[in-house]
Write a protein that holds these residues in place. Structure first.
Motif, PDB file in Angstrom:
ATOM      1  N   UNK A 203      48.964  24.874  37.847  1.00 22.05           N
ATOM      2  CA  UNK A 203      48.755  26.189  37.252  1.00 22.05           C
ATOM      3  C   UNK A 203      47.480  26.867  37.684  1.00 22.05           C
ATOM      4  N   UNK A 204      46.789  26.301  38.685  1.00 23.03           N
ATOM      5  CA  UNK A 204      45.548  26.905  39.174  1.00 23.03           C
ATOM      6  C   UNK A 204      45.798  27.694  40.449  1.00 23.03           C
ATOM      7  N   UNK A 205      44.991  28.714  40.667  1.00 21.41           N
ATOM      8  CA  UNK A 205      44.964  29.403  41.949  1.00 21.41           C
ATOM      9  C   UNK A 205      43.960  28.643  42.805  1.00 21.41           C
ATOM     10  N   UNK A 206      44.404  28.001  43.882  1.00 25.13           N
ATOM     11  CA  UNK A 206      43.502  27.117  44.630  1.00 25.13           C
ATOM     12  C   UNK A 206      42.508  27.869  45.495  1.00 25.13           C
ATOM     13  N   UNK A 207      41.332  27.270  45.641  1.00 22.39           N
ATOM     14  CA  UNK A 207      40.315  27.790  46.545  1.00 22.39           C
ATOM     15  C   UNK A 207      39.597  26.591  47.162  1.00 22.39           C
ATOM     16  N   UNK A 208      39.337  26.658  48.462  1.00 16.35           N
ATOM     17  CA  UNK A 208      38.663  25.550  49.135  1.00 16.35           C
ATOM     18  C   UNK A 208      37.191  25.516  48.755  1.00 16.35           C
ATOM     19  N   UNK A 209      36.690  24.327  48.499  1.00 14.22           N
ATOM     20  CA  UNK A 209      35.272  24.188  48.172  1.00 14.22           C
ATOM     21  C   UNK A 209      34.427  24.259  49.448  1.00 14.22           C
ATOM     22  N   UNK A 210      33.138  24.080  49.317  1.00 14.99           N
ATOM     23  CA  UNK A 210      32.160  24.048  50.413  1.00 14.99           C
ATOM     24  C   UNK A 210      31.739  25.458  50.833  1.00 14.99           C
ATOM     25  N   UNK A 211      31.151  25.562  52.027  1.00 12.59           N
ATOM     26  CA  UNK A 211      30.532  26.812  52.476  1.00 12.59           C
ATOM     27  C   UNK A 211      31.497  27.989  52.345  1.00 12.59           C
ATOM     28  N   UNK A 212      30.986  29.098  51.822  1.00 14.41           N
ATOM     29  CA  UNK A 212      31.805  30.294  51.666  1.00 14.41           C
ATOM     30  C   UNK A 212      32.572  30.353  50.365  1.00 14.41           C
ATOM     31  N   UNK A 213      32.326  29.411  49.451  1.00 14.19           N
ATOM     32  CA  UNK A 213      33.076  29.366  48.190  1.00 14.19           C
ATOM     33  C   UNK A 213      32.943  30.662  47.399  1.00 14.19           C
ATOM     34  N   UNK A 214      31.729  31.172  47.287  1.00 18.99           N
ATOM     35  CA  UNK A 214      31.507  32.372  46.470  1.00 18.99           C
ATOM     36  C   UNK A 214      32.320  33.551  47.003  1.00 18.99           C
ATOM     37  N   UNK A 216      35.046  33.451  48.770  1.00 14.62           N
ATOM     38  CA  UNK A 216      36.483  33.211  48.567  1.00 14.62           C
ATOM     39  C   UNK A 216      36.878  33.453  47.114  1.00 14.62           C
ATOM     40  N   UNK A 217      36.017  33.063  46.181  1.00 19.16           N
ATOM     41  CA  UNK A 217      36.311  33.300  44.769  1.00 19.16           C
ATOM     42  C   UNK A 217      36.299  34.789  44.462  1.00 19.16           C
ATOM     43  N   UNK A 218      35.331  35.518  45.018  1.00 14.89           N
ATOM     44  CA  UNK A 218      35.283  36.975  44.791  1.00 14.89           C
ATOM     45  C   UNK A 218      36.576  37.647  45.260  1.00 14.89           C
ATOM     46  N   UNK A 219      37.126  37.164  46.370  1.00 14.09           N
ATOM     47  CA  UNK A 219      38.362  37.755  46.885  1.00 14.09           C
ATOM     48  C   UNK A 219      39.537  37.484  45.949  1.00 14.09           C
ATOM     49  N   UNK A 220      39.522  36.324  45.293  1.00 13.01           N
ATOM     50  CA  UNK A 220      40.605  35.965  44.373  1.00 13.01           C
ATOM     51  C   UNK A 220      40.430  36.611  42.998  1.00 13.01           C
ATOM     52  N   UNK A 221      39.191  36.912  42.635  1.00 10.90           N
ATOM     53  CA  UNK A 221      38.905  37.472  41.303  1.00 10.90           C
ATOM     54  C   UNK A 221      38.033  38.706  41.435  1.00 10.90           C
ATOM     55  N   UNK A 222      38.603  39.821  41.903  1.00 13.42           N
ATOM     56  CA  UNK A 222      37.791  41.034  42.104  1.00 13.42           C
ATOM     57  C   UNK A 222      37.182  41.581  40.821  1.00 13.42           C
ATOM     58  N   UNK A 223      37.767  41.234  39.671  1.00 16.17           N
ATOM     59  CA  UNK A 223      37.214  41.690  38.392  1.00 16.17           C
ATOM     60  C   UNK A 223      36.167  40.730  37.833  1.00 16.17           C
ATOM     61  N   UNK A 224      35.894  39.668  38.559  1.00 15.04           N
ATOM     62  CA  UNK A 224      34.839  38.748  38.154  1.00 15.04           C
ATOM     63  C   UNK A 224      35.336  37.475  37.501  1.00 15.04           C
ATOM     64  N   UNK A 225      34.441  36.508  37.458  1.00 13.91           N
ATOM     65  CA  UNK A 225      34.672  35.222  36.805  1.00 13.91           C
ATOM     66  C   UNK A 225      33.850  35.203  35.520  1.00 13.91           C
ATOM     67  N   UNK A 226      34.442  34.743  34.437  1.00 16.03           N
ATOM     68  CA  UNK A 226      33.754  34.783  33.138  1.00 16.03           C
ATOM     69  C   UNK A 226      33.284  33.425  32.643  1.00 16.03           C
ATOM     70  N   UNK A 227      33.788  32.331  33.233  1.00 18.74           N
ATOM     71  CA  UNK A 227      33.400  30.991  32.781  1.00 18.74           C
ATOM     72  C   UNK A 227      33.588  30.019  33.936  1.00 18.74           C
ATOM     73  N   UNK A 228      32.942  28.869  33.841  1.00 19.79           N
ATOM     74  CA  UNK A 228      33.059  27.871  34.901  1.00 19.79           C
ATOM     75  C   UNK A 228      32.848  26.473  34.350  1.00 19.79           C
ATOM     76  N   UNK A 229      33.584  25.522  34.927  1.00 17.14           N
ATOM     77  CA  UNK A 229      33.420  24.103  34.600  1.00 17.14           C
ATOM     78  C   UNK A 229      33.248  23.347  35.907  1.00 17.14           C
ATOM     79  N   UNK A 230      32.190  22.596  36.018  1.00 17.63           N
ATOM     80  CA  UNK A 230      31.979  21.771  37.206  1.00 17.63           C
ATOM     81  C   UNK A 230      32.328  20.339  36.843  1.00 17.63           C
ATOM     82  N   UNK A 231      33.457  19.859  37.357  1.00 17.59           N
ATOM     83  CA  UNK A 231      33.948  18.527  36.999  1.00 17.59           C
ATOM     84  C   UNK A 231      33.618  17.489  38.060  1.00 17.59           C
TER      85      UNK A 231
END
Length: 321
Positions: A203-214, A216-231
């Motif tokens: 149920x997640x929208x996948x994004x590759x980790x490592x360089x360029x993560x920010x 790639x996330x901005x492209x997937x969430x143009x309205x922004x990210x509101x929370x984060x969990x680092x597991x």
């Protein structure tokens, strides 16, 4: 007075024990006396034990073990599922023959565990296994389910949130992604490129980790990210901060970062684990089982867990004797 099931316990049992701290190579199957349940306790005949990264961390060396109150000879594993076969005086609500699951800190990979009926923590607890939840699945719920629930609580996740979950394909991530979706959040999960379809299945929208993560996330969430969990580590924390997520809506589980909450199973709501089991029984939450091993292959199971490459949970079977 003790109550015992019609299937009387044998005179001896098996348990995985360590005479020295270290990796999978120190895990040994030993014959041990069958433990007895005292007042306020139950004895569970274990049918399956689930493995977690914490099992290895706790027994890796003497200093780590001491932080968890462990000493040699030590057991191994915490998550379990099985059947109550002995009930001590004063226990109510549990009876021989009841299917249960829960946690037995660093001693679950054994034919029998003794649990305080009112324990209530991942180190020492038992819950009724709902109909529709098999023992393999029940044996994976305690540590990862508690931790994921605590992480959601720490960031106050709810409808309308877009959450970035680092390490979304790991043992805790399996639960965190699905619980976040159930809570109404849009989930972006980090993983390797090869894990993309697996993450989508959770149920997640996948994004590759490592360089360029920010970016790639901005492209997937143009309205922004509101929370984060680092597991996994700290990469997601740093990315979330760069994306403008406030520290009070970020949490970690494996590392400590100044200003960010560290979630763990000890901070979970009292009914969280039973709620997770109910969601599994209803088919709203699924637990992928990456591999099952017979007890005699405990070292193989522990090595796969230590590799951190398994997609889903690893289970040790204890039915055969």
């Amino acid at each position: 007075m003790q109550q015992q099931s019609d299937s009387q316990a044998t005179a001896s049992s098996r348990a995985v024990l360590l005479d020295a701290f270290g990796g999978p190579e120190v895990l040994t199957i030993r014959g041990t006396p069958v433990p007895q349940a005292g007042p306020g306790q139950i004895r569970v005949r274990v049918t399956a034990a689930g493995l977690n990264p914490m099992d290895r961390i706790m027994t890796a060396d003497a200093d780590s073990a001491a932080r968890f109150g462990l000493r040699l000879p030590a057991g191994f594993g915490t998550d379990y599922a099985g059947v109550v076969d002995l009930v001590g005086a004063g226990v109510t609500g549990l009876a021989p023959g009841d299917r249960v699951f829960g946690g037995a800190l660093s001693r679950s990979v054994a034919d029998f565990v003794v649990i305080d009926a009112l324990g209530g923590t991942a180190a020492n607890e038992a819950h009724h296994t709902p109909d529709g939840v098999d023992d393999h699945t029940a044996a994976t719920l305690t540590i990862a389910g508690r931790t994921a629930s605590a992480a959601l609580t720490a960031v106050g996740l709810g409808p309308g949130d877009t959450v970035l979950i680092g390490g979304a394909g790991g043992g805790v991530g399996v639960f965190a992604v699905q619980l976040a979706r159930i809570a109404g959040a849009h989930v972006i999960g980090t993983g390797s490129p090869s894990s993309a379809e697996y993450l989508r299945g959770l149920g997640a929208e996948p994004v590759a980790y490592s360089d360029g993560l920010v970016d790639r996330v901005r492209a997937l969430a143009p309205d922004g990210v509101t929370a984060a969990m680092d597991l996994h580590g700290t990469e997601t924390v740093h990315a979330a901060r760069e994306l403008g997520v406030p520290d009070d809506r970020i949490c970690t589980i494996a590392t400590k970062v100044d200003g960010v909450a560290a979630a763990n199973g000890a901070t979970t709501a009292p009914d969280a684990l039973e709620e997770i089991a109910r969601l599994v029984a209803e088919g709203r939450l699924r637990v992928p089982i990456a591999a099952s091993f017979p007890l005699r292959q405990i070292r193989d199971a522990a090595e796969l867990q230590a590799s951190r490459h398994a997609r889903g949970k690893i289970v040790v079977e204890l039915k055969e004797h």
